[in-house]
Write a protein that holds these residues in place. Sequence first.
Motif, PDB file in Angstrom:
ATOM      1  N   TYR A   1      -6.200  -9.920  -7.539  1.00 47.12           N
ATOM      2  CA  TYR A   1      -5.975  -9.307  -6.232  1.00 47.12           C
ATOM      3  C   TYR A   1      -5.241  -7.972  -6.369  1.00 47.12           C
ATOM      4  O   TYR A   1      -4.745  -7.420  -5.401  1.00 47.12           O
ATOM      5  N   GLY A   2      -5.087  -7.531  -7.586  1.00 53.89           N
ATOM      6  CA  GLY A   2      -4.465  -6.229  -7.781  1.00 53.89           C
ATOM      7  C   GLY A   2      -2.958  -6.263  -7.715  1.00 53.89           C
ATOM      8  O   GLY A   2      -2.304  -5.241  -7.647  1.00 53.89           O
ATOM      9  N   VAL A   3      -2.374  -7.443  -7.711  1.00 52.51           N
ATOM     10  CA  VAL A   3      -0.917  -7.509  -7.705  1.00 52.51           C
ATOM     11  C   VAL A   3      -0.474  -7.979  -9.077  1.00 52.51           C
ATOM     12  O   VAL A   3      -0.704  -9.125  -9.449  1.00 52.51           O
ATOM     13  N   GLU A   4       0.093  -7.072  -9.829  1.00 53.90           N
ATOM     14  CA  GLU A   4       0.539  -7.452 -11.166  1.00 53.90           C
ATOM     15  C   GLU A   4       2.045  -7.523 -11.172  1.00 53.90           C
ATOM     16  O   GLU A   4       2.730  -6.523 -11.296  1.00 53.90           O
TER      17      GLU A   4
ATOM     18  N   GLN B   1      10.782 -12.816  -2.472  1.00 54.33           N
ATOM     19  CA  GLN B   1      11.431 -11.829  -1.623  1.00 54.33           C
ATOM     20  C   GLN B   1      11.663 -10.499  -2.329  1.00 54.33           C
ATOM     21  O   GLN B   1      11.951  -9.508  -1.671  1.00 54.33           O
ATOM     22  N   THR B   2      11.541 -10.482  -3.649  1.00 56.19           N
ATOM     23  CA  THR B   2      11.746  -9.203  -4.322  1.00 56.19           C
ATOM     24  C   THR B   2      10.495  -8.341  -4.246  1.00 56.19           C
ATOM     25  O   THR B   2      10.496  -7.200  -4.697  1.00 56.19           O
ATOM     26  N   LEU B   3       9.445  -8.880  -3.699  1.00 55.96           N
ATOM     27  CA  LEU B   3       8.229  -8.085  -3.528  1.00 55.96           C
ATOM     28  C   LEU B   3       8.257  -7.354  -2.199  1.00 55.96           C
ATOM     29  O   LEU B   3       8.859  -7.820  -1.242  1.00 55.96           O
TER      30      LEU B   3
ATOM     31  N   GLY C   1       3.898  -5.771   1.646  1.00 50.62           N
ATOM     32  CA  GLY C   1       2.471  -5.703   1.379  1.00 50.62           C
ATOM     33  C   GLY C   1       2.060  -6.680   0.288  1.00 50.62           C
ATOM     34  O   GLY C   1       1.078  -7.420   0.422  1.00 50.62           O
ATOM     35  N   ALA C   2       2.835  -6.682  -0.779  1.00 51.12           N
ATOM     36  CA  ALA C   2       2.515  -7.579  -1.884  1.00 51.12           C
ATOM     37  C   ALA C   2       2.636  -9.031  -1.433  1.00 51.12           C
ATOM     38  O   ALA C   2       1.845  -9.895  -1.812  1.00 51.12           O
ATOM     39  N   GLN C   3       3.623  -9.286  -0.576  1.00 49.03           N
ATOM     40  CA  GLN C   3       3.770 -10.642  -0.055  1.00 49.03           C
ATOM     41  C   GLN C   3       2.532 -11.036   0.746  1.00 49.03           C
ATOM     42  O   GLN C   3       2.053 -12.161   0.680  1.00 49.03           O
TER      43      GLN C   3
ATOM     44  N   ALA D   1       5.734   1.203  -4.027  1.00 49.87           N
ATOM     45  CA  ALA D   1       6.148   2.461  -4.648  1.00 49.87           C
ATOM     46  C   ALA D   1       7.623   2.738  -4.420  1.00 49.87           C
ATOM     47  O   ALA D   1       8.214   3.579  -5.076  1.00 49.87           O
ATOM     48  N   GLY D   2       8.208   2.043  -3.490  1.00 47.99           N
ATOM     49  CA  GLY D   2       9.624   2.235  -3.232  1.00 47.99           C
ATOM     50  C   GLY D   2       9.902   3.056  -1.987  1.00 47.99           C
ATOM     51  O   GLY D   2      10.998   3.576  -1.808  1.00 47.99           O
ATOM     52  N   ARG D   3       8.922   3.141  -1.107  1.00 51.78           N
ATOM     53  CA  ARG D   3       9.138   3.926   0.102  1.00 51.78           C
ATOM     54  C   ARG D   3      10.152   3.263   1.020  1.00 51.78           C
ATOM     55  O   ARG D   3      11.080   3.902   1.514  1.00 51.78           O
ATOM     56  N   SER D   4       9.941   1.979   1.232  1.00 53.03           N
ATOM     57  CA  SER D   4      10.873   1.263   2.110  1.00 53.03           C
ATOM     58  C   SER D   4      12.281   1.318   1.546  1.00 53.03           C
ATOM     59  O   SER D   4      13.260   1.481   2.274  1.00 53.03           O
TER      60      SER D   4
HETATM   61  N1  ATP Z   1       1.988  -4.495  -7.399  1.00 57.53           N
HETATM   62  C1  ATP Z   1       2.945  -4.541  -6.509  1.00 57.53           C
HETATM   63  N2  ATP Z   1       2.664  -4.587  -5.236  1.00 57.53           N
HETATM   64  C2  ATP Z   1       3.633  -4.651  -4.331  1.00 57.53           C
HETATM   65  N3  ATP Z   1       4.921  -4.681  -4.577  1.00 57.53           N
HETATM   66  C3  ATP Z   1       5.293  -4.662  -5.813  1.00 57.53           C
HETATM   67  C4  ATP Z   1       4.326  -4.579  -6.815  1.00 57.53           C
HETATM   68  N4  ATP Z   1       4.964  -4.570  -7.938  1.00 57.53           N
HETATM   69  C5  ATP Z   1       6.259  -4.621  -7.635  1.00 57.53           C
HETATM   70  N5  ATP Z   1       6.493  -4.683  -6.353  1.00 57.53           N
HETATM   71  C6  ATP Z   1       7.832  -4.758  -5.759  1.00 57.53           C
HETATM   72  O1  ATP Z   1       7.884  -4.687  -4.381  1.00 57.53           O
HETATM   73  C7  ATP Z   1       9.042  -4.003  -3.927  1.00 57.53           C
HETATM   74  C8  ATP Z   1       8.575  -3.016  -2.889  1.00 57.53           C
HETATM   75  O2  ATP Z   1       9.394  -1.981  -2.678  1.00 57.53           O
HETATM   76  P1  ATP Z   1       9.262  -1.172  -1.324  1.00 57.53           P
HETATM   77  O3  ATP Z   1       9.185  -2.142  -0.209  1.00 57.53           O
HETATM   78  O4  ATP Z   1      10.314  -0.157  -1.306  1.00 57.53           O
HETATM   79  O5  ATP Z   1       7.859  -0.492  -1.532  1.00 57.53           O
HETATM   80  P2  ATP Z   1       6.944   0.194  -0.490  1.00 57.53           P
HETATM   81  O6  ATP Z   1       6.470   1.427  -1.118  1.00 57.53           O
HETATM   82  O7  ATP Z   1       7.584   0.312   0.816  1.00 57.53           O
HETATM   83  O8  ATP Z   1       5.797  -0.843  -0.457  1.00 57.53           O
HETATM   84  P3  ATP Z   1       5.354  -1.843   0.680  1.00 57.53           P
HETATM   85  O9  ATP Z   1       4.275  -1.173   1.368  1.00 57.53           O
HETATM   86  O10 ATP Z   1       4.947  -3.057  -0.061  1.00 57.53           O
HETATM   87  O11 ATP Z   1       6.551  -2.069   1.526  1.00 57.53           O
HETATM   88  C9  ATP Z   1       9.656  -3.380  -5.101  1.00 57.53           C
HETATM   89  O12 ATP Z   1      10.847  -4.079  -5.391  1.00 57.53           O
HETATM   90  C10 ATP Z   1       8.675  -3.583  -6.195  1.00 57.53           C
HETATM   91  O13 ATP Z   1       9.334  -3.924  -7.373  1.00 57.53           O
END
Ligand code: ATP
Lengths: 557, 321, 342, 347
Positions: free
Chosen positions: A132-135, A143-145, A148-150, A302-305
């Motif tokens: 699913y593209g989530v590595e 909760q550390t994800l 979106g990944a969740q 990417a770390g935007r949030s």
């Molecule tokens: N493949 C991945 N997809 C989604 N999250 C990931 C992935 N790999 C790692 N993460 C973790 O998810 C967290 C997401 O950080 P953050 O919420 O700042 O990102 P974001 O750019 O806002 O993305 P999102 O759209 O998921 O909120 C990080 O802690 C990151 O380590």
Amino acid sequence: MVPTDRTVLETAGIGKSFAGVHALRGVDLTLHAGQVHALIGENGAGKSTLIKVITGVHRPDAGRLRFGGQEREFRSPSEAQKAGISTIYQEVNLVPMMSVARNLFLGREPRRFGLLDVRRMNREAGRVLAEYGVEVDVTRPLQTLGLGAQQMVALARAVQVEARVVIMDEPTSSLEPREVETLFSVIRGLTARGIAVVYVSHRLDELYAICDRVTVLRDGRVVHSGELAGLDRLELVSLMLGREQSVVRDKGTTAFGAGRRSRAGGTPALRARGLSVRHRVHDVSFDVHPGEVVGLGGLLGAGRSETAKAVVGALGAGAGSVEVAGRPLARRSPAAAIRAGVVLLPEDRKVEGIVPNLSVRENIVLAALPTLSRAGIVSRARQDEIVDRFVQRLRIKTSGPDQKVSDLSGGNQQKVLLARWLCLDPEVLLLDEPTRGIDVGAKAEVQALIDELASDGLGVLLISSDPEELIEGSDRVVVLKDGAVVGELTGEQVSEEGLLAALSHHPADECGPVPEPEPGPDPDPEPGPGIVPESVPQPASDTATGTDSGDEKGTAR
Amino acid sequence: MSALGLAGVVPDRDRSLRLLQQYGVYAALLVLFAVSVALDTGFLSTGNLRIQLFQVAPTLVVALGMALVIGTEGIDLSVGAVIAVSAAVIPLYIGWGLPVALVVALALGAVSGLAAGAMVAFTKVQPIVATLALMIGVRGIAELVNGDSAKPVTDSGLLSLGADGFAGVPLMAWIAAGCVALTGTLVHRTTFGRQLVAVGDNRRAARLSGLPVRRVLITVYLLSGVLAALAGALIVGHGAEADPANQGLNMELDAITAVVVGGTPLTGGRVRVLGTVAGALFMQLISAVLTQHNVHTSITQIVEAAIICFAVYASQERGTR
Amino acid sequence: GSTTATGGTSASAANSAAAQQVVPPSASAAGPGCTYQSYAGGVPKLDITDGKTIVGFSQSESTSNPFRATETSSIEAEAKRLGVKLIERNANADVNAQNSQIEDMIAQGAQVLIVAPENSAGLGPALAEAKSKKIPVLTIDRTVTGTACSDFVAFIGSNFYGQAQTAADDVAVATGGTAKVAILQGTPGNNVSADRTKGFTDEIAAKYPGLSVVASQTADFDQTTGQKVMEQLLQAHPEITAVYAENDGMALGAMQAIRAAGKVPGKDIKIVSIDGIQQAVQDVASGQIAADIETNPRFGPLAFQSLQDLYGGAGVQPKVIIKDNHFTSANAQQALAQGLVY
Amino acid sequence: MSPTVLTSAVPDRGPEPEPRRTTGGAGSVGRERRERLAAQVQRRGALVVLALVAAVASMVSATFPTWSNVSAILGNDAFVWLLALGMTFVIITGGIDLSVGSMYALGGVLAAYGAQTHGTWLAIVLPLAVGAAWGTVQGLLVSRAGMAPFIVTLAGLLGARGLLQLVTDEGATTYLVPPGSAFRSLGAGTWTPVLIVAALFGLGAVLLTRTRFGADLTAIGGNENAARLMGLPVARTKLLVHVLSATLAAAAGALGSARLGSGVTTIGVGYELTAIAAVVIGGTLLTGGSGSVGGTVTGVLLLAVIHNLIDQYASQYGSAFTDTVNGAFLAVVVLVQALLARGRQEE
Ligand SMILES: Nc1ncnc2c1ncn2[C@@H]1O[C@H](COP(=O)(O)OP(=O)(O)OP(=O)(O)O)[C@@H](O)[C@H]1O
Ligand SMILES: Nc1ncnc2c1ncn2[C@@H]1O[C@H](COP(=O)(O)OP(=O)(O)OP(=O)(O)O)[C@@H](O)[C@H]1O
Ligand SMILES: O[C@@H]1[C@@H](O)[C@H](O)OC[C@H]1O
Ligand SMILES: [Mg+2]
Ligand SMILES: [Mg+2]
């Protein structure tokens, strides 16, 4: 495609009311095997309620449900699940503290000699999620994800089950185009196996890309049901909103005007320097000028949030400095940031936004309380004035300011949160997915509002997983990758192609192969490649989609 | 599915359910009172009612503070020990006059509350263990301060506080009523009250909304400490003795029971002040009736257990499905 | 880790002035006493005053109770006087804790033990451990189940059942044999409470048909609870004319409740109580309490004497019942003046 | 539903999507390892504190490390630790069980009654049956009637005591385990209790980490609503957890009475709080969703060591002083642990 006319699930005359609110009235819905059925409607139209009635979360007040040729009534989600209905509910409903793998397998863990086979579970989880593209390290707590990944984990979990119906309530609200594409191929796989899919989304492009039939709900009633192919967007929207097509026509996919120009001169409204959060954000710097909308781009995780949170000091003491209109923020805490005029609309409204047991009124004025009270006593009149204004302005659908906010539909909760921040008259707005789960009508209004606020001199930082929104809404885009800035798009570069280019660019200190930006598509000068990638076969009934986004863009300008 | 026929009925049932949740404690209180009177008409005598007010006042005062703490999703096990500290210092300072002794007692209550609040707010120790540590340690301190054993108290001011009345109602009850009014205002009318429930309901959201989460937490524990110390003074006044070893024992459980029976959920995010009053009165009535009818301890305990369960069940929120 | 006891200051004086007297042997069993040779098949001979022998003292309950405080300081003071090396523990009313504390004193090198048991039952493991290590155990103030001179050396203490009988007699005397009585019982499950309830009711059943018990409720040996319970009972039974409190704390609470109900303790309602603490004996002197039966906690001299008898060959009787004082209006003032009250 | 479904879940599609990395570069592997080590230390804060306290104790006290001292702790306290074991399960579901102290006492009395009147079999069966029944009632009130565990088990605390007093004639009757009874051997010495308790803790650990029941209860504590929506047997799991806790408490009481030789009626008061403290000190979250049996072992050991030390050094200053030190020690331990765990949570 798979030829079907087999009815899998059918509801007749479903009615449901909550304490006087009629959420559903006489809803008929028919699902066919191997088809994707879109369920759409404004915020609060009753989509989620219908799903919850079908799956046994709520008990209907009236109506019948037939499933697999039999009359059924599910008394609990687990009954529905056992019968073969698998559901992804609107908010991510997983267990945050358990590991990713555990979440994926909860309730159906592989066992060996009667005991859980944890190693196999982790191995398989890693493999499945990679597809699913989530590595990620699947032993990490969920909760550390990022959200979106969740959402992807929830998705993987739901489709693992042997099911005859898969229901997805806004599965893409936090997904990037790439993940959306992954989801689509999953859905195609499901329909190919004869599974019926219910698909709820406020993103109309998605509907045309994947759905066969559509049911439109308005105020708990079915106002239309039929093949999607025959309907164009305009009709669909006017059905949803209950307004004439001519009224709707003026609105495009986004409602951002084109009038603003980047004003990079002068003192920035927000100046962030060297923001770092251990392991997650690395030395991020950017400015937001008054009247400017700066987009924060990047892929899932990417770390935007986290960057946005770091600005307001919600992640504890991290490195870096923040200045608001030239004045440095001495203390880094949300309270201090708010006092200085910087507010953050968080991404996860359930966990970080709403205060569920408080009323709509109390949620709206929550942050503004100190300014609304004298000697610690809250003025009811001033509250009501604010609440009335924002309920109207944002068209919050509620039975009254005393309604519990958790009883609002998802989209309306989001509007309440927006109201909470707007009534503070902030200098700088940090918006993390501001239109997540908001219906087309309201989305346009929110976008117009962002425009308006910016023209009034506010600085806005915009995070959106909808690239169109990001591109059209922003004057500049700062692109993040792995928690670091990898580029900045200005002027003409602010385009989807520019974004893709920035994302594929690799900073010098990185090693390893340069990843391809997208599977397949070349940077295409034609509008809209991020939304409907070419690798997606258009639905057979597709007459609107191909030109659709172009058309919309046209009308928007 | 017979749901069609039910369609008209369901909202009414919903409504009555909600009414029951809202007013269940009060109804239960009335029923119990009626039963007490039916069993023995002497129960209505002013003398008897006065006694019940005397006995319920300290529990109620403590329960108010407990309700605030519970509203933030916390719990305060140290209240009994704070009562003991209050009892320990009053004899030491009563020579300086009642006001001085009271101020010292309340100040110590505040200090203990501050310690609890600081542990909870700054270091994120879970409230139940933070206040458990205080519960053990503070009682130890109270006994140390006290030096010896129970001490008789003879200060006329304090004794009158514990025994006299105004307009036929015990002063203790007036004081408790004053605390109820203040707590009610605090919870329902002030910014602080709103922030308190927000912190209890969704702490992360509260923090991101810029609410002073730590200040709120520290304040509720502090208030709980002060109220417990006040209750301690009332107990000492009413009993004409200060016994730091035994006074306030089990008070934490009595207070929590009153709060919960009164409809405040332990999960925080809601404080029912009047419900707490009803809860405290309810528990008082049960024990009064059972004692007055000379029921064995064994049966008393079993009946109390059953009634608590029943009362809470009747008045609890039920999800509408 | 062991320390020599630092006894209470005033305790030593009181220790000798009001030291326990043994009830004449007729009441306790006569016969050959227990000696170190006969104890559990023989234990090593010790000189407890040699400054090296470690004596362990296990107190059962919090010393916030004056009875317990006086008991502990009496033991400490006597140990100090004799130059005995004393280590101690307090089990805070928990039998499990008392077992491990006794065993851990054994681990710490205790060679003889004085134990104030929390309850009659439940010290089996500690006693067994002591026995297997050939360590004699002297029990004071509450009995334990087992065999004297085998599981424990002997029991020294009051006769709780007898105290209660005396209390019943006192109630009869104070009320002229006719009264409606309320009983304030001690902590339920505690064998002291059980004895003090049974002794009282047995006695009135046998001797005083004019005394009727209208209410019998527990108040946990606690003053505040005693007041609360009495307040309720007085509402339900305005006819009450006498109160029997199984300890002084509850009696003091009852007095407060009686006053609050507008009645006069000692006149409208006669109170009889047990323990003999200062405050209660003062009330006996002033006529507010009719009589108070002492439970003498000054175990130090008698306990150490018994240990010396154990090793000296004189032997210890299995049951050493002490003669408790009996305070009435006739002798209360005098006893207070002579410092015989704790 | 077999996990093999997994393979078919994702249909074949053209080019594999580019896998995204959480962290960039090669150095990240080492970083993650370090991160995990730090997390371990934080999670096992109690173990660190235990090791420190035990080390200091062994240095300052000649008696502390002796076998007879250790066996004094183990033999007498071990059964009580079973309350903490049961409590661990309840707390992980986000619940609490305040009735265990009373249940412990009741179990002991019933066992002694059984042993005295009918022999060993009843001494074992009776407390377990009553414990299970009591737990079932509590569990049903929590899981079916939706009542707060705190209040249900608070009522249970009262009710079980009441029942105990009813059985013992208001505490006047003490049942004794006959001296020759085989039942006694279950509680005798140091090794039997330790082995029984160790075995039960071991089983508990397996139950928690290696069975669906364990996974379900953890999920319920983590997010009950989600667990329900995922189709997990929420009500059944909560019920079972309460049955488990009450049965363990009754069993602990029964074994305790085998050791003490009688059913002590006044025992167990306040044990629920000690059990909760041990569980929480062991790192289990009171709000549910996370915790471990190993942590609880650490918690009970830490408390036992602290008590042992305080007994040795503070007893001579009186019980008030002992209490003060005890409270202070507990505060310090939880503070140190909270500081160690800092940064683990985001805020
Ligand atoms: N493949 C991945 N997809 C989604 N999250 C990931 C992935 N790999 C790692 N993460 C973790 O998810 C967290 C997401 O950080 P953050 O919420 O700042 O990102 P974001 O750019 O806002 O993305 P999102 O759209 O998921 O909120 C990080 O802690 C990151 O380590
Ligand atoms: N538990 C509840 N109690 C009271 N009202 C409710 C409850 N759940 C939903 N509602 C009301 O029912 C209506 C329909 O809500 P629902 O969540 O089904 O909307 P939706 O179509 O899913 O909207 P969205 O697109 O915003 O998710 C709304 O007016 C909402 O306020
Ligand atoms: O009142 C006393 C009681 O508290 C103690 O425990 O045993 C002896 C009694 O006289
Ligand atoms: Mg919805
Ligand atoms: Mg995000």
